[in-house]
Structure formats: C-alpha cells, structure tokens
Scaffold this motif. Structure first.
Motif, PDB file in Angstrom:
ATOM      1  N   ILE A 198      29.741  32.947  42.478  1.00 15.27           N
ATOM      2  CA  ILE A 198      30.774  33.697  43.207  1.00 15.27           C
ATOM      3  C   ILE A 198      31.262  32.871  44.395  1.00 15.27           C
ATOM      4  O   ILE A 198      32.470  32.770  44.653  1.00 15.27           O
ATOM      5  N   SER A 252      39.186  29.427  44.410  1.00  9.89           N
ATOM      6  CA  SER A 252      40.327  30.345  44.390  1.00  9.89           C
ATOM      7  C   SER A 252      41.079  30.301  45.702  1.00  9.89           C
ATOM      8  O   SER A 252      42.302  30.386  45.728  1.00  9.89           O
ATOM      9  N   THR A 268      33.453  30.027  43.086  1.00  6.89           N
ATOM     10  CA  THR A 268      34.755  30.530  42.648  1.00  6.89           C
ATOM     11  C   THR A 268      35.612  30.943  43.841  1.00  6.89           C
ATOM     12  O   THR A 268      36.825  30.710  43.860  1.00  6.89           O
ATOM     13  N   PRO A 292      33.487  39.730  40.278  1.00  6.87           N
ATOM     14  CA  PRO A 292      32.078  39.425  39.987  1.00  6.87           C
ATOM     15  C   PRO A 292      31.139  39.887  41.103  1.00  6.87           C
ATOM     16  O   PRO A 292      30.027  40.355  40.831  1.00  6.87           O
ATOM     17  N   ALA A 293      31.606  39.765  42.339  1.00  2.00           N
ATOM     18  CA  ALA A 293      30.747  40.219  43.438  1.00  2.00           C
ATOM     19  C   ALA A 293      30.540  41.726  43.357  1.00  2.00           C
ATOM     20  O   ALA A 293      29.431  42.230  43.578  1.00  2.00           O
ATOM     21  N   MET A 340      36.041  36.329  34.531  1.00  2.00           N
ATOM     22  CA  MET A 340      36.763  36.314  35.804  1.00  2.00           C
ATOM     23  C   MET A 340      36.663  34.944  36.471  1.00  2.00           C
ATOM     24  O   MET A 340      37.640  34.442  37.028  1.00  2.00           O
ATOM     25  N   ILE A 341      35.480  34.356  36.409  1.00  2.00           N
ATOM     26  CA  ILE A 341      35.312  33.024  37.010  1.00  2.00           C
ATOM     27  C   ILE A 341      36.208  32.022  36.281  1.00  2.00           C
ATOM     28  O   ILE A 341      36.727  31.083  36.881  1.00  2.00           O
ATOM     29  N   SER A 361      39.055  36.919  41.115  1.00  2.00           N
ATOM     30  CA  SER A 361      38.189  36.031  40.339  1.00  2.00           C
ATOM     31  C   SER A 361      36.790  35.931  40.936  1.00  2.00           C
ATOM     32  O   SER A 361      35.839  35.714  40.217  1.00  2.00           O
ATOM     33  N   TRP A 362      36.697  36.061  42.244  1.00  2.00           N
ATOM     34  CA  TRP A 362      35.334  36.053  42.812  1.00  2.00           C
ATOM     35  C   TRP A 362      34.929  37.435  43.309  1.00  2.00           C
ATOM     36  O   TRP A 362      33.771  37.808  43.268  1.00  2.00           O
ATOM     37  N   ALA A 416      43.456  35.366  41.921  1.00  2.00           N
ATOM     38  CA  ALA A 416      42.628  34.389  42.605  1.00  2.00           C
ATOM     39  C   ALA A 416      41.556  35.082  43.432  1.00  2.00           C
ATOM     40  O   ALA A 416      40.410  34.642  43.474  1.00  2.00           O
ATOM     41  N   THR A 417      41.949  36.198  44.059  1.00  2.00           N
ATOM     42  CA  THR A 417      40.962  36.942  44.832  1.00  2.00           C
ATOM     43  C   THR A 417      39.993  37.670  43.910  1.00  2.00           C
ATOM     44  O   THR A 417      38.777  37.620  44.093  1.00  2.00           O
TER      45      THR A 417
END
Lengths: 87, 894
Positions: A65, A72, A68, B281-282, B81-82, B277-278, B274-275
């Motif tokens: 995370i 990103s 990424t 998952p978080a 997502m990553i 994407s991390w 882009a946001t």
C-alpha cells in the motif's frame, strides 16, 4: 516532415523518470502477486503458526500500500494527457 | 422487547439519515456545488460496496471455519487495485469515452454493439447476483434475529422482516437510483449515501475489533497468544484454494456489476483511481485486520454451536455491550443495504437497456421512436427492473430458506459473474477478439459453471439427483458435475473455477480465431484496445436519409426537450447554421448516438438512430470514411507541404533562370561590341590601303606591300570568322566527332609542327615514353587544342630562353597532359576569365589573336569528355588538359 516522432528515442530527464515510474506502477501488481503467493511455499512439513502468517501477510500488504501510494502520488501529479504515453 | 424497539428506532433513524444525506447530495450536485462530492475519498469509499454483509459477518465465520483462507477475498482485489495502471485505468478511460452504462454495455459496445451479447452478460449478472442479494437480505434478518432472540419471530417472522427490508431497499433505490436518466450523470445521492455507509461499517468493525483485542483479549500480545492456541492456530490452506480464491476475487472486482458501476460508471475523474489504488487496499486491510481475533475470541467465548457468522454481533452482545452491538448491527446493515442498492441500480440498468427496451422498441415498431415518450418508458422500465431484481432476491431467499453458510453462496456468485472476464479483458487488450468468440466463451463458461457449481450447490435432489451427482448423467462417469473428465479435484469450487474459466477462455479464443468480425466490431475493437492513442469518437453514420427534425423529435423523447434542443442548437451553431436543425453529418450522428447511449445503452441508441436512418448497420464505406478521416487530413497536410516545397523550388529555379538570362543578355551585348571591334580593325586597314591603291600613282614595291597588307588583313578576318563559326558550332553541340585510334605522341608531334615550333626560339621538352599511349578519340580536334596551347606559349612566353614542357600523367581516372612554360604566367585575377571569349591578358593584340583560342579549346575538350584548366603555381603559364581514362585503349609505355 517536421513532425515530432511519437516515441522519440531520447527524452529529457524528467519525462524519462516519469516513464520509469509508470514501469514501476506496472510492476507493482506482479510484486503483489508474488508476495501473496509466498504462503504457498509454506506447504507441507513446515508448521507455520497462524499468528506469524498474519503478521507476514499484513506486513506485506501495508508495504505494498505504501509503495502504491508513493507511485500513485507521482503519477497523479502528471498531466492526464501524459498518461497515454507508451513506455 | 425493549432492545428490539430501540434497534428498530435506531435503524429507522439511520435510514432516515441516509435518505437525508442522499437527498442533499443530489440537490447540491444538481446545483453544481458538488465539488466535495467528487473527491477521490468519496470514490474510494464508494468502492467499499465490495465489502458486503458477507464480509462484515461472514468473514469472521469463514475465519472460524477455515482460518486465514478468508484473506484471499481481500488480497485479490488489492492486487487488481495496485495494478490499476494496467487494467482499471483503461477500463475507466473506455467507460468515459464510450459513455458506458454497465458491464453488459461495455462488452456489447466492444463487440459491435451487439445486443445479444449484452443479453447474455445481463443474464449471467442477474443469475450471479440474485443469490448474492438474497444473501444480504438473509444476513440482515439473521442479525435482527440474533439481536432480538425469538421476539422477531413472534412479530411476523423472519420472512416478513426480509420482505419489509426488500421493499424498503427497493424504495430507496428507485428514489435515488432513477432520479436522472443519463447513467453518466451519476448517482451522486446514492454514491454519497454508500460512502457514509462505508465509514459506518469500517468504524463498526474496527470498534468491535478493538473491543475484542483490548476489552476481552487483553492486548495485542495476549491475543496473538490466543490465536496460537486456538483451533485455527496452524497455517492450513490448500494451495489450490489459495490461488483459486485469489483469482476469483480479483476477477470479481472487475466483473461484478455493482463493482463495475462504482469503479467505471460512477467515476468522476480518472485521477481518482490513483488515490483509490492505495486507499482501497488500505480499506480492505483495515476491514480484515480484526477478523481473525474476533473469530478466535468468539470461538473461545461463545457457546458451542453458536453461528460464527454472527460473532461480530453476538460477541459484544454477550459481553453486555449493547451500544457496540448496535453499532455492529448498523455496520452489517450498511454493508447489506449499500450492496443491494448499487447492485439493483447496475442490474436494472442492464435489464432495462438490454432486455426491456429492445423488446418494447420492437413491439412498437419503427414509428414508436418518434411517437412515444421514451424517456418516461426508460425510467419506468428501470424502476420495474429494480423491483424485479429485489423480488428475485427475496424469492431466492424465501425458496432456499437460507441456512447455508454465507460465504459459499458468495463464492458461487463470484464464479458465475467471473465468466465475463475473458470477454472483458480480451475485448480491451486483444483486437482480434470477436463477437462470436465472446458469445461462445461466455455461454460455455456459464454452462460449465452452472453444471459444475451452481446446480450442485443446492444439494442433491433439487436440480440434480443424488444419482446424477455421484455417477454422472445416465451413468457417464466422466461427465460427473464435480469431477469433469474424471478429474476429481477434491474441492468442488476450485474444480469448477478451473474448468469453467479454461473452457470459457478456450471457446473465446478459438471462436475469435475462426470467426470474422463485422466492420463495426473491428472499428470498436481498435478504439477500445487503443483507447489511449485514439481520441476519435466511436460509431459511424454516413450522411443518410436521416431528417434532422425526426432526430430532434426522437432525441427530445430520450434526452428531454431542453437537453436535446441545446444539443441540436450547439451543433447547428458549430456548423454555422442558425436554428435547431443542423446538417446530419456523420460527426453529429455519432455525437447524438453517444449522448443517447448514456440513457439507453449503446446498442439501443445505435439501433434507434439506425431505424430513423433506414438501416441499422454500417457499411464498410462508412467505416472507412470515419477511420480514414485522420489519415486523410494528414495526407492532405502532407500534400500541401509538398506543394509548398515544390513552389519554393520552382521559384528558385525561375530566379536562377532569370539571372542567367540577364547575364546572357549582358554577354551578348559584350560579344556584339567585341565582335564589331574585332571586325572593324582589319576592315579599317583594308579600306585604307585599298583607297591608296585605287588612287594609284604607286611604285611596284609599294603596290606589292599594300596589297600584301590587304591580303594579310583579309586572312586575319577570315580566320576570325572561321573561329567564330567553329566556336558557335561547338557551343551548340552540333559538332560531330570523328573518333579514331591514334598515338598521343603522334598527335603532339603533329601539333608541334603545325604551331611552327621548328622556326622559333621556343624549346619544347617532352617525355616520349609517357606519351606512348593509344587513344580512341577525335584526334584532329585534340590536335587543335594542343596547337592552341603550344601557340599560346609561343606567343606569350616572355622568358629570355623560352621553354615549354609537355608532361603526360596518369591520375587514375584521368589522363592529364600539362603544358607548362617558363614565362611570367597569368595574373591571378585573370586566371578565371582566360577561357572566356575575346578575353586577352593585358592589352596587347600583338599576337594577332582574337581571344577565341582558349574558348574553343575549352569547348573541344568538353566535347571530348574532359576539361582544360589553368594550373597555377607552376612557375609560368600552365594549362592542364584532362581526358577521361576511357579514351586510353592501350598503354604501351611505362
């Protein structure tokens, strides 16, 4: 004639960096899949406690995370039109 | 009794709160003050509908039963997502550029706007999602039961609760999901509400998790200790399931209709990805962080036989934490409702656009487009579809009666919708994918899934008999549903995933290879696969019989009068026409179709315009017209550039020609004045002396002398005229060469003799050996050149003991014959002009030449294929005659 080639051979440093970040973004899921498939190797014979397994998986997850988020963040700052550039 | 009342009150208050949030979000969006609604945070939170009640309650149950395996359900989406840069970015770009309304619309649009394909996807989605909706209804009912004990049963029973729940959800979805028609205008209210629900469920689960770890478990260390002593202390996950489930959940995040809805259709800005994407998952990580502790402590604390699916709720309840339990209930309620609402919107869009509308349109005939109020019909059909979807979910729940472990229904559902994955990914990455291939793949995969997983999942004797399951149809062993081709994998889910997905992919691939796509498919394929290169629009209509007015009438029915009119007016204005009726250019028709696709789907919009145009398909010419447009413009621009370059070239040539003409005119004048001068000088003396002779009275000697002068001058005049004639013949290229074989030495001997060297003081130095070459050329002309050069030396060499050296050299490509004397040479300034006509060095005319000799030499050597030039720096006048080596036939010497 006089037209800029679509994929010039040499880029200035900043655009070169940007493309490598795109490469990194492409590689990230491969890394993620690899990390998440490592538990497969714990298979027979080896007794892995659930607690350790949890710590590993969540650790890897958090690391991915973070990576990424970094990538990103870089890609977000780039103008959207550049997103279509090929590597 | 009291707690149930509180629960109902809180739930209703919560629902009211959601209504309010949705209402205000919708209103501020309508007023254009929705900036904060379109933040990446809201987008990320809206993705959380992936975490349904199955996650909220079921994950703990899953963990209690199978240990860490439940994590695969979150790891798969995290990988997707990553890897957003690969797939999601492309999907979102395509979704936005093609105005896609659902996954069925995307696949249908990619494969030539085929409605049959859209129907197949819709059917898969409905069949795959209905059990899932039933699952949500069931989980809320179960949670309510757990909360209220037996009370709920007395007040109408679980079935009634479920019915009320389904009705309430249908109402909410209809109210906020079908407010606006254009799916691309987005459902701001709904998205806002599910974002709020996302926060509620996260907070609830984290709160329960914190309570369990610190309230019951005694901190992180002791909790880990407890995990190590529990039933699930050991890592015991089968590799096949670990990989299979990860794959399944990864594909689900792309193919689930509700995920597609929030990921692609509701996406406001590509950068939100882009946001997300991390951040997503978080979110998933946080949602799963406390699952194992809750499961372990629940197993420890709860009585034997308690449903582990409800530990999240029952654990705080048993500890007397009623408020926490309430929050937990709201979390589960949020999970269930947000999923059902979005799923219902997504499914109803698909059902309405791809099943109801086409049927309605064909039932009405082609006149319907102009006659009926399509807008109203679309909305109605969507509302009915939402109710239909929820009714189906309720019926499913009612018929099966619940009871099965929640997670297994979820996974079966995932496997079902995953059958659209090959067509989806193949469609956006492979141009060779065709409609037939996609159709084959999805049908084969769906059938395989239904046969190996879906139908057996109901248990024996529902769809398939026990005998059938154990021995295969009619006793054919290798067709046993859970052991296809005799391969019994042990785990029916993994078995089904492997077979359905590989058969699906194979059929898709082979079908694509052997079939041939229609022109529209190929165009769409190119636009999907190369979406980042193409900015051109999809579609293609040639200027046909379409009447702008008919189109306007139809567009008003679908887009609404004001939108349609402003669209037509702006188009007309851009074409330079006042009023509402633009020319029906292909570009305009494409634009109109795209706008309409946002309301009724690509296939329907295409078909509707096709009906007005009098045909529903495009021709190859149309396609070429659209596809070649860019190429044509580029070609045109290239042509212009070429023409401009040509013009520049011509102008340059003209300038050069003009300069040359001017020069020639100057030269001609100079020539005329020179020639008059040259002719005049001998004429003057001839006239003067002939006058003396005419007057008479001269003695014999004088007579002879004057007659001699007249004769000499006449000869000089004749020679001048001969030279002029010769030069003119040479310059015009009319000379014919009399080529023959001869020795160079002989030619030089002849020239030396003709020039009259014998009677002069000039000493000629030659190297006879080097001159021993046989030439094939015009020897007479060559001799003329040599004579000229030798006579020049004779005339102009001003040394006391004049000496001329004639040297022959082999320069490789050329043969050089140098004539070097030991005189004063020619001044540098004059070296450039000595080969010009009438040019003479100095002012002396003593030598009696007219200055034509070297000019003639130059012309002759030029005709012979060589050059003659002045060779500076040789200590005297030096001329070099270069002849090409090709004239040398034989080299006898050296």
């Amino acid at each position: 004639m006089g037209r800029k080639p679509e994929n010039p051979l040499f880029l200035e440093r900043q655009r070169y960096r940007m493309r490598r970040i795109m490469d990194a973004a492409r590689f990230a899921p491969v890394l993620a899949a690899f990390l998440f498939l490592i538990p497969l190797m714990w298979g027979a014979g080896q007794e892995v406690p659930t607690a350790s397994a949890l710590i590993y998986i969540f650790g890897a997850w958090a690391g991915l995370i973070a990576v990424t988020a970094f990538l990103s963040h870089k890609l977000r700052k780039m103008p959207r039109d550049n997103w279509q550039e090929r590597p | 009794m009291g707690i149930l009342n509180v629960l109902v009150t809180v739930s209703l208050a919560y629902v009211l709160f959601l209504f309010t949030v949705a209402f205000f979000a919708d209103r501020s969006a309508a007023r254009g003050r929705a900036k904060w609604l379109q933040s990446p945070l809201i987008y990320t939170l809206s993705l959380s509908i992936y975490c349904t009640a199955w996650t909220f309650y079921g994950a703990v149950g899953y963990a209690a039963r199978s240990g860490v395996e439940f994590l695969t359900i979150y790891l798969g989406p995290s990988i997707v997502m990553i890897g957003w840069w690969w797939t999601l970015r492309k999907l979102v770009r395509i979704g936005r550029s093609q105005r896609v309304t659902s996954i069925a619309d995307l696949i249908s649009s990619r494969f030539g706007k085929s409605n049959s394909l859209a129907v197949v996807v819709t059917v898969i989605a409905v069949v795959g999602t209905t059990p899932y909706i039933a699952l949500q209804l069931q989980s809320v009912t179960l949670a309510l039961e757990a909360f209220a004990g037996d009370v709920a049963k007395t007040s109408g029973g679980p079935s009634a609760t479920t019915l009320w729940l389904a009705a309430g959800l249908a109402l909410f979805t209809v109210l906020f999901g079908t407010r606006n028609l254009d799916a691309n205008e987005r459902h701001d209210g709904v998205v806002m509400a599910i974002a709020v629900e996302a926060v509620v469920k996260l907070v609830a689960l984290v709160a329960v998790g914190l309570f369990v770890i610190w309230g019951i478990g005694g901190g992180v260390g002791p909790t880990l200790e407890r995990i190590s002593q529990s039933d699930i202390a050991r890592w015991d996950v089968s590799g096949g399931r670990w990989m299979g489930l990860m794959f399944l959940s990864a594909s689900a995040v792309l193919t689930l209709p509700r995920m597609f809805q929030v990921l692609v259709v509701e996406n406001e800005d590509e950068r939100h990805l882009a946001t997300a994407s991390w951040a997503f998952p978080a979110y998933l990580m946080l949602m799963s962080l406390f699952v194992v502790p809750i499961a372990v402590i629940g197993l420890e604390h709860m009585p034997e036989g308690a449903n582990p699916d409800l530990f999240v709720l029952t654990l705080p309840l048993s500890e007397g934490q009623n408020t926490l339990a309430m929050l937990s209930f709201l979390g589960g309620f949020s999970s269930a409702t947000s999923m059902v609402i979005v799923a219902a919107i997504a499914l109803s869009t698909m059902v309405s656009n791809h099943i109801v509308m086409p049927i309605w349109l064909s039932a009405q005939g082609s006149t319907a487009i102009v006659a009926g109020d399509v807008r109203h019909v679309v909305l109605l059909s969507r509302r009915l579809s939402i109710m239909g979807v929820l009714t189906l979910g309720y019926l499913y729940h009612h018929t099966t009666g619940g009871g099965e472990a929640l997670a297994s229904i979820g996974l079966i559902s995932f496997a079902g919708v995953a059958q659209t994955l090959p067509a989806l990914l193949g469609g956006i990455f492979w141009r060779g994918a065709t409609r037939i291939g996609a159709l084959c793949g999805m049908v084969v995969g769906f059938v395989a899934w239904a046969y190996t997983l879906f139908m057996p999942s109901f248990g024996p004797e529902v769809f398939l008999s026990d005998e059938f399951l154990r021995n295969g149809p009619m006793g054919i062993g290798w067709l046993r549903p859970q052991a296809l081709f005799g391969i019994s994998q042990g785990d029916p889910l993994v078995h089904s995933i492997i077979w359905s997905m590989s058969l699906n992919a194979l059929a898709f691939f082979v079908g694509s290879l052997v079939s041939f796509p229609t022109p529209l498919e190929r165009l769409q394929g190119a636009q999907f696969v190369n979406v980042f290169d193409h900015s051109t629009r999809p579609g293609s209509w040639s200027r046909g019989m379409a009447e702008a007015e008919d189109l306007l009438v139809m567009a008003q029915r679908i887009l609404g009068p004001s939108e349609a009119q402003s669209l037509f007016r702006s188009e007309a204005a851009s074409q330079g026409i006042t009023g509402y009726l633009p020319e029906t250019t292909p570009e305009f028709l494409q634009r109109l179709e795209r706008e309409m696709a946002g309301s009724v789907g690509a296939a329907t919009a295409h078909a509707m315009i096709g009906q007005i145009l009098g045909r529903a398909s495009v021709t190859v010419e149309d396609l070429m017209a659209v596809a070649d447009e860019t190429a044509q413009i580029m070609e045109y621009s290239n042509q212009l550039e070429a023409k401009s370059a040509e013009l520049t070239r011509t102008a340059r040539q003209l300038r050069a020609a003009n300069e040359k003409l001017t020069q020639m005119s100057v030269q001609k004048d100079a020539f005329l004045s020179q020639i008059s001068h040259e002719l005049r000088t001998p004429m003057t003396s001839i006239r003067a002396f002939s006058e003396i002779l005419r007057d008479g009275g001269l003695d014999e000697a004088a007579l002879a002398k004057y007659a001699g002068i007249i004769h000499d001058e006449a000869i000089r005049l004749t020679r001048l005229l001969d030279d002029l004639l010769d030069l003119s013949v040479l310059e015009n290229g009319q000379v014919s060469l009399n080529e023959r074989i001869g020795r160079l030495g002989d030619v030089l001997d002849q020239a030396e003799a003709a020039a009259g060297i014998e009677n002069s003081r000039l000493r000629v130095v030659r190297s006879r050996v080097r001159e021993d070459l046989v030439l094939y050329t015009d020897l007479d002309r060559l001799a003329q050149v040599f004579i000229n050069l030798i006579s020049n030396a004779l005339k102009y060499c001003d040394a006391k003991r004049p000496r001329l050296e004639i040297a022959v050299r082999d320069l490789g490509d050329n043969l050089a014959i140098d004539f070097v004397d030991n005189g004063g040479g020619i001044p540098t300034a004059s070296q450039d002009v000595i080969f010009e006509k009438f040019s003479r060095v100095g002012s002396d005319q003593a030598a009696g030449g007219a200055g034509l000799g070297l000019a003639i030499c130059r012309e002759i050597v030029h005709r012979l294929g060589g050059t003659v030039s002045y060779l500076p720096g040789q200590g005297g006048a030096a001329f070099r005659v270069l002849l090409p080596m090709t004239v040398v036939r034989q080299n006898r010497g050296s």
